[in-house]
Design an enzyme around this catalytic site. Structure first.
Site, short mmCIF file in Angstrom:
data_model
loop_
_atom_site.label_atom_id
_atom_site.label_comp_id
_atom_site.label_asym_id
_atom_site.label_seq_id
_atom_site.Cartn_x
_atom_site.Cartn_y
_atom_site.Cartn_z
N ASP A 868 0.86 -1.19 0.00
CA ASP A 868 0.00 0.00 0.00
C ASP A 868 0.89 1.23 0.00
O ASP A 868 1.80 1.35 0.83
CB ASP A 868 -0.91 -0.03 1.23
N ASN A 876 -2.62 12.86 -3.64
CA ASN A 876 -3.70 13.37 -4.50
C ASN A 876 -4.12 14.76 -4.06
O ASN A 876 -4.40 15.64 -4.88
CB ASN A 876 -4.89 12.42 -4.46
N ASP A 885 -2.32 9.57 -10.62
CA ASP A 885 -2.40 8.52 -11.64
C ASP A 885 -1.02 8.21 -12.22
O ASP A 885 -0.68 7.04 -12.46
CB ASP A 885 -3.34 8.97 -12.76
N GLU A 912 -4.67 2.48 -4.18
CA GLU A 912 -3.22 2.55 -4.16
C GLU A 912 -2.60 1.25 -3.68
O GLU A 912 -1.42 1.22 -3.31
CB GLU A 912 -2.76 3.69 -3.27
#
Length: 1011
Positions: A868, A876, A885, A912
Site C-alpha cells: 500500500d 492526491n 495517476d 493505491e
C-alpha cells in the site's frame, strides 16, 4: 514461541558474558542492610513529550495555560501555539512573532504578551482565532513596553506586567494600575484567588481598589527578591531567593519558615515566576530554572522531584498548567511535556537501576524482586529527594535470571545456569545438580513444603529440601521439552510444554516423582501452546487467544462461560499468553495493550479496560501483589499499577476544529459552534477536522451524516472526515469521541445545506417542462410525415435488400470468425487494469485459485505480498489526481519489470494497493522479494511532499504457507493484509510478515523487517 527462543538465546549470551568467575562461589550476601531500610513503592511518572508538528513552532517555550474549552496555549519563540488534543496551530504575536507570556480566565478569554507587543486572542465571525493588539491604546511615546513578563486574569479583565508598569485591560480601555519602585530587586506581580499582589524593593503590596497598599509585615520582604507567591490555606506560600519558603499571613504579617528540605531545593534551583501553581489535590507544583519541577505536599514534605533524571528534556520549567483531565503540562526551555501525575501507572526501568527486559517479578520479605537477562534485581532504599523506588543488582547471583519464588526461609532464583537459593540468613548457593535443568523458566510451590517444582529445558523437575539444604531430583519428568507453567492442585501437578501440550502428574501413584512415571502421567488432548493459571479457584487454560477451563477430573480443556469472557471476542484474533487475578478479584491479561477485567459482583465486566497508556509494546508476565498493586513485567522495565483503578473520567464532547472546502475556502475555525451555512452545488469536497479536547491515548472518532447515514461510522483514529459531491438538500453532520474502553462522549452536530444547481431550481424545471412539451409535439408531426415518405422508399428498396441479404449471409459467416477473435481480445482486456495496464483483481483471483490448488496437490509453498502506497491520499490532495495517476502507473511499471519469474503475477489490488503472487515461494523468499521491491520503489524517488523523505514509499505485508486440505486462499490474503496493517501501524515504509495459524513453519513465522 519464537520470541521465547530468541529471549532465551539473548539471556544465555548475556549470562555467558556476565557470569562471575568461580561459578557457584559467592561473596557474603550484600543485601541485608539494604533490605532492612524502608523503601518507597512508587516508580517514575509517565511523561509524554508533545512536539508540535508545525513549521512555526520553535523549541524554546516561555509559558503555558489551559482554558475551560480544553485548549492548551503555549507561549513559544515562534508565537502562541494552540493545541486541541489532535492538532496544533500558531498565532504570531506582532512583528517579532514571539510570545513570552499567556493567561486565560474563567470565561475562556485569552491574553498574550510578546516583545514590545501585548493583546488578547479573539475569534472571528467564522470561529478562527486571531491576535488583537492592545498597543494602540497607549500613547506613541509609551509603546516601547519591552518584554511582557507576566499576565494575570482578574474579575475585571487582564493585568499585563511590562518593563515599567502594571497595565489593566477591562475589555474596553487600558489603564496604568501601578508603577513599581525602581531599583533591585526585580519587581513581580502575582494573582491569588482574584487578589493582585505586587513585590518590589519596598516589600509586598496588595491591590486595594485602584491602588496598592503595603501588607502588614511587608518590611520582612523589603529589598528581597520574591520568586513566587502561591495560595496556602488562608495565607500565602512565599519563596524568597536565598531564604527558601515561608508561610505568610497577609492579615497580621506573621511569617514562619516552611518545609526546610524543599526550601534548600528552591534556594539552590531558583523558582520561575509564573512557573508554579497549586494543584487540585492540595500539592504545590514548583517550577525552577535549574532543577525541574518539585511537587510539595501540604505538610511541607517533598512528594516528588521531576527532572531530567525522570525524563524531562531539560530542567528549565517556565510554565505549569493543569488540564481538565488532571494532566500536568510543563513549558520547558526545549520542549513541552505532559506529566501524568494522576495516573495509577508508574515505571521502574533503567532509570531506577533495573536493566534488561523483565521476565517476572515477585515480592519477598516485603521487597520487590525482578528477573532479567542482566540478572536478579532487588528493591533498594529509595531516593529521599525524588521519592522513587530504586532497584539494585544482586551481584552474588549470575546473569540470565528467568524465574523467582519466595519461600518462608529464603528466595529461589532460576537462571540459565541453574537454580540458586538466597537464604534469609546465610550465603546464597547453587542448588547441587540444578545446572542439569538448563534454563529454569518457572518455579512453583508444592503442597509439600519440602518440595519446589521446576520448569526447565527438559521437562518437569523438582527440588527437595533436606537437612543440608536444597538438592535437585533427577531425572526430569515428562517429554524432553521446555516447561512454561506449573500448578499443583490437590494430588496432581499440572504443567504445560508449549510444543507438547499440558500434562498431569498424579502424585498418589507410587514412584510418581521418580523415573517410573508412565502410570502417573497423562496428556490433555489438544493442549499444545497452552499455559495454565489459577483464576477464581479453578485452572484457566490460555490457548490461541481463547480461555478454557481445565477439567481436572477428565483431563480435558472445556468451554466455560465464566472463563470465555477473558478471551478475544468471536471473530477477532488477539494474542496473549498470561492471566493473573489480583487481590481485588480483577483478572489481568498480557494482551497488547494489557487489559484488565474488573470484578463486578459474582462475575467480571464483559469488556476489559485496556491499559493503552502503558509505554511498552509487550508484557511478559503479570504479578498480582497480595498488598493490592499489580506489577507488569515488560520488555522495557517493570510497571506498577495502583489498585483499585480510578474510574475513567467522562470524555468531553469533541469540537469542530476546522471546516474547509476542497477549493480551500475556509468555513469555520474552531471557536464556538459553526453556524448553518449554504454550500453551492458545484462543491466537490467538504473537509471537517475534529478535536477531542482530551489528551488521552487511544482516542477514536465516529461520525454520521443525516439523512444519508442510518448508523454511526466505524471508529477511526484520523480526526479528519471528508464528504464529497453531496446532492442538494439539508444535512446534519454528527460526531463523537470514543475512548479505548468503549467510553462515548456527548455528540456534537452541525447543520448545513447544499444548494441545488440553477438548472435544478423550480423555475428552471418549469421552463424545461414547457420546452419539452413543445419539442415533443413538433417531433411527432415531423416524424409522421417522415414515416410516410419512408414507407414508399422501403417498398422500392425491398428487392434491393433481398439481394444484399444473400450477400450479407456470406459476409456474416466471415464476420463470425472475426467476432470470436474479438471476444478473445475482449476477455483479455477484462482481466487488465485500465489505468496501469497490469493485471486487475479479477485476474489475480483466478490465478490465485489455480495456483492454490496446484500448491496443495504438490505440497509446495505459495506466497502473497500486499503493498500500500503510504499516505497516497495526501499525494492526491497536494499534487492532484493526474499526478496520483502518474504515480500509480510508474509504480505498476516498476513492479511488472521487477517481478518477471514465470508464474509470478503483479496486479493492482485496488486504489493505491498492489498485490504480488509468488507460487512455489516460501516466506523467507517472499520477504526478500518484498524488501527488494520496497527499496526499488523508494529509489524511484517519486515526489511526495507530505512524507518526511519527500518521496513515495510503500508498506508491505507478506504471508506464505503450504496449503492443506480444507484451507482456502483467503487465509493467505488475510494474513498478508494483517501484516500490511502492522507495517502501517509500526511506522510505514516497512516490510512485515504475518502468521497463518496452524499451517506449518512457513505460515506461523512472525518476522519484522525495517528499512
Amino acid at each position: 514461541m519464537r520470541r521465547r527462543f530468541a529471549s532465551r538465546f539473548s539471556s544465555l549470551l548475556v549470562g555467558a558474558l556476565l557470569l562471575p568467575a568461580g561459578f557457584g562461589a559467592f561473596e557474603p550476601h550484600p543485601l541485608r542492610a539494604a533490605l532492612s531500610a524502608a523503601a518507597p513503592e512508587r516508580g517514575f511518572p509517565l511523561i509524554r513529550e508533545v512536539i508540535p508538528p508545525i513549521p512555526e513552532a520553535e523549541v524554546q517555550n516561555f509559558g503555558i495555560a489551559t482554558d475551560r474549552r480544553g485548549l492548551v496555549y503555549v507561549a513559544n519563540l515562534g508565537g502562541l501555539l494552540i493545541y486541541d488534543g489532535a492538532g496544533w496551530r500558531a498565532l504570531p504575536i506582532g512583528k517579532g512573532k514571539v510570545a513570552f507570556s499567556v493567561a486565560t480566565d474563567a470565561a475562556g478569554r485569552v491574553a498574550v504578551g510578546g516583545s514590545d507587543e501585548f493583546g488578547v486572542v479573539e475569534s472571528s465571525a467564522s470561529g478562527e482565532l486571531r491576535f488583537v493588539s492592545l498597543l494602540r491604546h497607549l500613547p506613541p511615546d509609551r509603546r516601547h513596553v519591552g518584554q511582557i513578563g507576566g499576565i494575570f486574569a482578574t474579575p475585571r479583565g487582564f493585568l499585563y506586567f511590562t518593563a515599567d508598569a502594571l497595565l489593566e485591560w477591562d475589555g474596553t480601555k487600558l489603564a496604568t494600575l501601578a508603577r513599581p519602585a525602581d531599583g533591585p530587586p526585580y519587581p513581580g506581580t502575582y494573582e491569588i484567588g482574584g487578589e493582585i499582589y505586587l513585590s518590589d524593593k519596598n516589600g509586598l503590596s496588595k491591590r486595594v481598589g485602584d491602588r496598592f497598599e503595603l501588607l502588614p509585615g511587608a518590611e520582612r520582604f523589603r529589598g528581597k527578591r520574591i520568586e513566587q507567591l502561591l495560595p496556602a490555606g488562608g495565607g500565602l506560600l512565599v519563596s524568597v531567593r536565598g531564604e527558601g519558603l515561608l508561610l505568610f499571613n497577609p492579615v497580621d504579617g506573621g511569617a514562619v519558615p516552611f518545609a526546610p528540605e524543599a526550601s534548600r531545593w528552591t534556594s539552590k534551583n531558583r523558582l520561575f515566576a509564573g512557573g508554579s501553581c497549586r494543584l487540585p489535590d492540595g500539592r504545590w507544583a514548583l517550577g525552577s530554572f535549574l532543577g525541574g519541577l518539585l511537587l510539595l505536599r501540604p505538610d511541607g514534605e517533598i512528594d516528588q522531584i521531576i527532572d531530567t533524571h525522570l525524563g524531562l528534556p531539560d530542567n528549565y520549567v517556565s510554565g505549569v498548567a493543569v488540564d481538565a483531565e488532571g494532566g500536568l503540562w510543563l513549558a520547558l526551555n526545549s520542549g513541552v511535556v505532559r506529566v501524568e501525575i494522576g495516573s495509577p501507572i508508574s515505571a521502574i526501568d533503567r532509570r531506577s537501576g533495573l536493566e534488561g527486559s523483565v521476565y517476572t517479578a515477585v515480592r519477598h520479605r516485603g521487597r520487590m524482586w525482578a528477573a532479567t537477562p542482566s540478572g536478579a534485581f532487588f528493591q533498594a532504599p529509595g531516593d529521599p529527594k525524588s521519592g522513587l523506588l530504586r532497584m539494585a543488582r544482586a551481584e552474588s547471583l549470575p546473569a540470565a535470571a528467568w524465574s523467582l519464588l519466595s519461600l518462608e526461609e529464603g528466595l529461589m532464583v532460576g537462571t540459565a545456569f541453574g537454580i540458586y537459593f538466597v537464604p534469609d540468613s546465610g550465603t546464597p548457593y547453587l542448588v547441587p545438580g540444578s545446572d542439569e535443568v538448563g534454563t529454569a523458566y518457572t518455579l512453583a510451590r508444592s503442597g509439600d513444603p519440602r518440595r519446589v517444582w521446576v520448569g526447565g529445558d527438559h521437562g518437569l523437575s523438582s527440588l527437595r529440601r533436606e537437612a543440608a539444604g536444597w538438592r535437585f531430583l533427577a531425572p526430569p519428568i515428562g517429554p524432553d521439552a521446555e516447561t512454561r507453567s506449573i500448578v499443583e492442585v490437590g494430588d496432581t501437578v499440572w504443567f504445560s510444554l508449549p510444543l507438547e501440550g499440558v500434562f498431569g502428574l498424579d502424585l498418589k501413584v507410587r514412584g510418581a516423582t521418580s523415573a517410573a512415571v508412565a502410570p502417573a502421567l497423562r496428556r490433555v488432548p489438544n493442549s499444545d501452546e497452552t499455559n495454565l493459571f489459577p483464576v477464581a479457584g479453578r485452572l484457566a487454560a490460555v490457548r490461541e487467544g481463547r480461555v478454557f477451563r481445565l477439567d481436572e477430573a477428565r483431563g480435558r480443556l472445556v468451554e466455560d462461560a465464566v472463563f470465555a469472557v477473558f478471551g478475544a471476542p468471536p471473530g477477532q484474533k488477539e494474542s496473549f499468553s498470561s492471566l493473573a487475578e489480583d487481590a481485588a478479584g480483577n483478572v489481568w491479561r498480557n494482551s497488547r495493550p494489557p487489559a484488565v477485567f474488573l470484578r463486578q459482583g459474582p462475575g467480571w465486566a464483559p469488556t476489559p479496560r485496556s491499559m493503552v497508556e502503558l509505554p511498552a509494546r509487550s508484557v511478559e508476565t503479570i504479578f498480582a501483589d497480595p498488598g493490592g498493586a499489580v506489577w507488569l513485567a515488560a520488555e522495557n522495565g517493570l510497571y506498577r499499577v495502583e489498585i483499585p483503578l480510578p474510574a475513567a473520567a467522562a470524555l468531553p464532547a469533541p469540537r469542530f476544529a476546522r471546516v474547509t472546502t476542497g477549493r480551500g475556502d475556509f468555513l469555520f475555525g474552531g471557536i464556538g459552534a459553526p453556524s448553518d451555512i449554504e454550500l453551492p452545488r458545484r462543491f466537490t469536497r467538504l473537509q471537517i477536522e475534529l478535536a477531542p479536547l482530551s489528551f488521552r491515548t487511544g482516542l477514536r472518532y465516529s461520525t454520521r451524516l443525516d439523512p444519508i447515514d442510518t448508523e454511526w461510522s466505524e471508529p477511526r483514529a484520523d480526526p479528519k472526515v471528508e464528504q464529497t459531491r453531496l446532492p442538494a438538500g439539508r444535512y446534519t453532520f454528527r460526531a463523537r469521541t470514543l475512548g479505548p474502553n468503549g467510553e462515548e462522549s456527548p455528540e456534537v452536530a452541525w447543520a448545513f445545506r447544499v444548494l441545488p444547481a440553477w438548472y435544478e431550481t423550480p423555475w428552471a424545471l418549469a421552463l424545461w417542462a414547457t420546452l419539452a412539451f413543445a419539442g415533443i409535439r413538433t417531433w411527432v408531426s415531423l416524424r409522421s410525415r417522415a414515416l410516410r415518405q419512408r414507407a414508399a422508399q422501403l417498398e422500392t428498396r425491398v428487392q434491393e435488400k433481398t439481394a444484399e441479404l444473400r450477400a450479407a449471409v456470406t459476409d456474416l459467416e466471415r464476420t463470425q470468425s472475426d467476432l470470436e477473435t474479438a471476444n478473445v481480445r475482449l476477455e483479455e482486456l477484462s482481466l487488465q487494469d485500465e489505468l496501469t495496464g497490469i493485471a486487475n483483481r479479477r485476474r489475480l483471483q483466478m490465478l490465485l485459485d489455480a495456483e492454490w490448488h496446484r500448491a496443495r496437490r504438490q505440497h509446495q509453498p505459495i506466497a502473497f505480498i500486499l503493498l500500500d502506497l503510504d499516505h497516497f491520499k495526501q499525494l492526491n490532495d497536494t499534487r492532484g489526481h493526474l499526478e496520483g495517476d502518474y504515480c500509480l502507473q510508474s509504480v505498476a511499471a516498476f513492479l511488472a519489470q521487477a517481478v518477471q519469474r514465470t508464474g509470478d503475477l503483479v496486479a493492482r489490488y485496488g486504489g493505491e494497493e498492489f498485490a504480488v503472487l509468488l507460487p512455489t515461494t516460501d516466506l523467507a523468499g517472499a520477504i526478500k522479494v518484498a524488501e527488494r521491491l520496497r527499496e526499488g520503489l523508494e529509489s524511484l524517488a517519486l515526489p511526495h511532499d507530505a512524507l518526511v523523505g519527500g518521496h513515495v514509499t510503500a508498506s508491505f505485508g507478506v504471508a506464505a504457507m503450504t496449503p492443506r486440505l480444507g484451507q482456502e486462499p483467503e487465509m493467505l490474503v488475510e494474513a498478508a493484509d494483517l501484516a500490511l496493517y502492522r507495517a502501517k501501524t509500526d511506522g510505514r515504509n516497512l516490510v512485515r510478515a504475518g502468521g497463518v495459524g496452524g499451517v506449518g513453519e512457513e505460515g506461523g513465522a512472525e518476522v519484522g523487517l525495517t528499512n
